[in-house]
Each structure stands twice: as C-alpha cells, then as structure tokens.
Design a protein around this motif. Structure first.
Motif, PDB file in Angstrom:
ATOM      1  N   MET A   1       0.843  -1.180   0.000  1.00  0.00           N
ATOM      2  CA  MET A   1       0.000   0.000   0.000  1.00  0.00           C
ATOM      3  C   MET A   1       0.885   1.238   0.000  1.00  0.00           C
ATOM      4  SD  MET A   1      -2.674   1.565   2.800  1.00  0.00           S
ATOM      5  CE  MET A   1      -1.436   1.564   4.027  1.00  0.00           C
ATOM      6  N   GLU A   2       0.505   2.207  -0.799  1.00  0.00           N
ATOM      7  CA  GLU A   2       1.145   3.513  -0.818  1.00  0.00           C
ATOM      8  C   GLU A   2       0.145   4.565  -0.361  1.00  0.00           C
ATOM      9  OE1 GLU A   2       3.895   3.625  -4.794  1.00  0.00           O
ATOM     10  OE2 GLU A   2       1.750   3.994  -5.056  1.00  0.00           O
ATOM     11  N   ILE A   3       0.576   5.451   0.506  1.00  0.00           N
ATOM     12  CA  ILE A   3      -0.258   6.598   0.841  1.00  0.00           C
ATOM     13  C   ILE A   3       0.076   7.670  -0.188  1.00  0.00           C
ATOM     14  CG2 ILE A   3      -0.845   8.330   2.578  1.00  0.00           C
ATOM     15  CD1 ILE A   3      -1.528   5.469   3.452  1.00  0.00           C
ATOM     16  N   ILE A   4      -0.874   8.022  -1.008  1.00  0.00           N
ATOM     17  CA  ILE A   4      -0.662   9.014  -2.060  1.00  0.00           C
ATOM     18  C   ILE A   4      -0.774  10.420  -1.476  1.00  0.00           C
ATOM     19  CG2 ILE A   4      -1.493   9.902  -4.280  1.00  0.00           C
ATOM     20  CD1 ILE A   4      -0.295   7.035  -4.385  1.00  0.00           C
ATOM     21  N   SER A   5      -1.802  10.644  -0.656  1.00  0.00           N
ATOM     22  CA  SER A   5      -1.987  11.958  -0.046  1.00  0.00           C
ATOM     23  C   SER A   5      -2.889  11.839   1.169  1.00  0.00           C
ATOM     24  CB  SER A   5      -2.590  12.953  -1.050  1.00  0.00           C
ATOM     25  OG  SER A   5      -3.906  12.563  -1.403  1.00  0.00           O
ATOM     26  N   ALA A   6      -2.781  12.826   2.033  1.00  0.00           N
ATOM     27  CA  ALA A   6      -3.662  12.934   3.203  1.00  0.00           C
ATOM     28  C   ALA A   6      -3.652  14.399   3.613  1.00  0.00           C
ATOM     29  CB  ALA A   6      -3.168  12.056   4.344  1.00  0.00           C
ATOM     30  N   GLY A   7      -4.807  14.931   3.942  1.00  0.00           N
ATOM     31  CA  GLY A   7      -4.855  16.316   4.373  1.00  0.00           C
ATOM     32  C   GLY A   7      -6.272  16.842   4.443  1.00  0.00           C
ATOM     33  N   LEU A   8      -6.388  18.098   4.807  1.00  0.00           N
ATOM     34  CA  LEU A   8      -7.672  18.785   4.832  1.00  0.00           C
ATOM     35  C   LEU A   8      -7.867  19.494   3.500  1.00  0.00           C
ATOM     36  CD1 LEU A   8      -7.805  20.378   8.396  1.00  0.00           C
ATOM     37  CD2 LEU A   8      -9.343  18.636   7.471  1.00  0.00           C
ATOM     38  N   VAL A   9      -9.034  19.292   2.896  1.00  0.00           N
ATOM     39  CA  VAL A   9      -9.380  19.928   1.628  1.00  0.00           C
ATOM     40  C   VAL A   9     -10.818  20.434   1.715  1.00  0.00           C
ATOM     41  CG1 VAL A   9      -7.784  18.455   0.311  1.00  0.00           C
ATOM     42  CG2 VAL A   9     -10.181  17.777   0.555  1.00  0.00           C
ATOM     43  N   SER A  10     -11.222  21.207   0.729  1.00  0.00           N
ATOM     44  CA  SER A  10     -12.614  21.662   0.639  1.00  0.00           C
ATOM     45  C   SER A  10     -13.454  20.553   0.030  1.00  0.00           C
ATOM     46  CB  SER A  10     -12.704  22.906  -0.239  1.00  0.00           C
ATOM     47  OG  SER A  10     -11.993  23.963   0.342  1.00  0.00           O
ATOM     48  N   ALA A  11     -14.604  20.302   0.617  1.00  0.00           N
ATOM     49  CA  ALA A  11     -15.460  19.202   0.161  1.00  0.00           C
ATOM     50  C   ALA A  11     -16.065  19.493  -1.206  1.00  0.00           C
ATOM     51  CB  ALA A  11     -16.585  18.962   1.169  1.00  0.00           C
ATOM     52  N   PRO A  12     -15.804  18.599  -2.187  1.00  0.00           N
ATOM     53  CA  PRO A  12     -16.531  18.701  -3.449  1.00  0.00           C
ATOM     54  C   PRO A  12     -18.012  18.380  -3.203  1.00  0.00           C
ATOM     55  CG  PRO A  12     -14.728  17.098  -3.593  1.00  0.00           C
ATOM     56  CD  PRO A  12     -14.840  17.527  -2.170  1.00  0.00           C
ATOM     57  N   ALA A  13     -18.865  18.729  -4.149  1.00  0.00           N
ATOM     58  CA  ALA A  13     -20.317  18.570  -3.983  1.00  0.00           C
ATOM     59  C   ALA A  13     -20.712  17.143  -3.596  1.00  0.00           C
ATOM     60  CB  ALA A  13     -21.036  18.999  -5.255  1.00  0.00           C
ATOM     61  N   GLU A  14     -20.195  16.130  -4.304  1.00  0.00           N
ATOM     62  CA  GLU A  14     -20.563  14.734  -4.032  1.00  0.00           C
ATOM     63  C   GLU A  14     -20.194  14.330  -2.611  1.00  0.00           C
ATOM     64  OE1 GLU A  14     -19.110  10.256  -5.399  1.00  0.00           O
ATOM     65  OE2 GLU A  14     -18.761  11.927  -6.758  1.00  0.00           O
ATOM     66  N   VAL A  15     -19.013  14.738  -2.169  1.00  0.00           N
ATOM     67  CA  VAL A  15     -18.531  14.391  -0.827  1.00  0.00           C
ATOM     68  C   VAL A  15     -19.342  15.131   0.232  1.00  0.00           C
ATOM     69  CG1 VAL A  15     -16.549  14.576   0.730  1.00  0.00           C
ATOM     70  CG2 VAL A  15     -16.228  13.826  -1.646  1.00  0.00           C
TER      71      VAL A  15
END
Length: 144
Positions: A1-15
C-alpha cells in the motif's frame, strides 16, 4: 500500500452531500493505492468530516494509520461505525486518478463506494475504491 496523499481539503459537492456537510466545508481526504505483483489492485479515497482531524491528527498525515480509519475515529471521538452501505458500479476514472491506475482519464472501471454511519445516524466516512484493470471484486461471508 502507498499513501498518495492525506490532508484537509474543501469538500466537493458529491462528498459534501454524502457527509451531510456544506459544499466547500473542510474534510479529511486520504488517498491510498494498493499494489501487488500484477500492478494496481485499487485506488482508494476516503473522506471524513474535517473536525476529526482535531482529535485524530494522524488522519491528515500521509502515513499508514495505526488501525483502520473507523477504529481510530471511534477511539478518538466515540463515534462508532454501526452500519455500512456498499455500492458497486462502473464509473469513469477522474483525470487526477488515471495515472495512478495506469488508465486513461474517463475509462470505465469497477468501483465500490462505502458509507459508514455511527450510532447517532451520522455518516462518519465516505470512501470510493477504483479497481485496477482486470481486477475482480469478491466477498465471502459466513451464513447464520
């Protein structure tokens, strides 16, 4: 397993809709890629309410978690996953995910989308797995 990214982002509409939040609200996004000897097994994206990063800062670190996501959330917030819904479908691969899956953007791949609800009926995690090319989805269950 590779962790590609992790962090706080703005929620897209679907999410935002899946988590019951306003579009653009802060959310935790964790992206992982699973590999084996044959190549990419799956690309997995998990989304959680941004408030979880306060009590579980590991969620926004691009490193493996000490336990599964819902176990960490329960330990730190008291919100226990008690219900799950899985939806399997064919979906086009988003442009940013295509290179990670070794496919062209827009290619249809098998996906599994998961919703996890806590004991209060609130969604604690929304996740989508894009399966690699020529991969199968299977499940095995004990029958009562």
């Amino acid at each position: 397993m590779e962790i590609i990214s992790a962090g706080l982002v703005s929620a897209p509409a679907e999410v935002a809709e899946a988590l019951g939040l306003a579009e653009g609200a802060p959310v935790v996004r964790r992206q992982r890629r699973y590999l084996d000897d044959e190549g990419v097994v799956a690309l997995s994206m998990s989304w959680l309410p941004g408030e979880f990063a306060d009590s579980a800062p590991e969620l926004i670190a691009p490193e493996p978690l000490p336990k599964m996501t819902f176990g960490l959330v329960e330990e730190r917030t008291g919100r226990r996953a008690v219900r799950r819904r899985d939806v399997v479908s064919l979906r086009p691969v988003p442009a940013e995910a295509a290179p990670l899956l070794d496919v062209r953007a827009g290619a249809l791949v098998l996906t599994m989308t998961n919703h996890y609800w806590d004991q209060h009926g609130s969604v604690t995690e929304y996740a989508t797995d894009f399966l690699g090319v020529d991969r199968r989805l299977s499940a095995e269950y004990d029958m009562p």
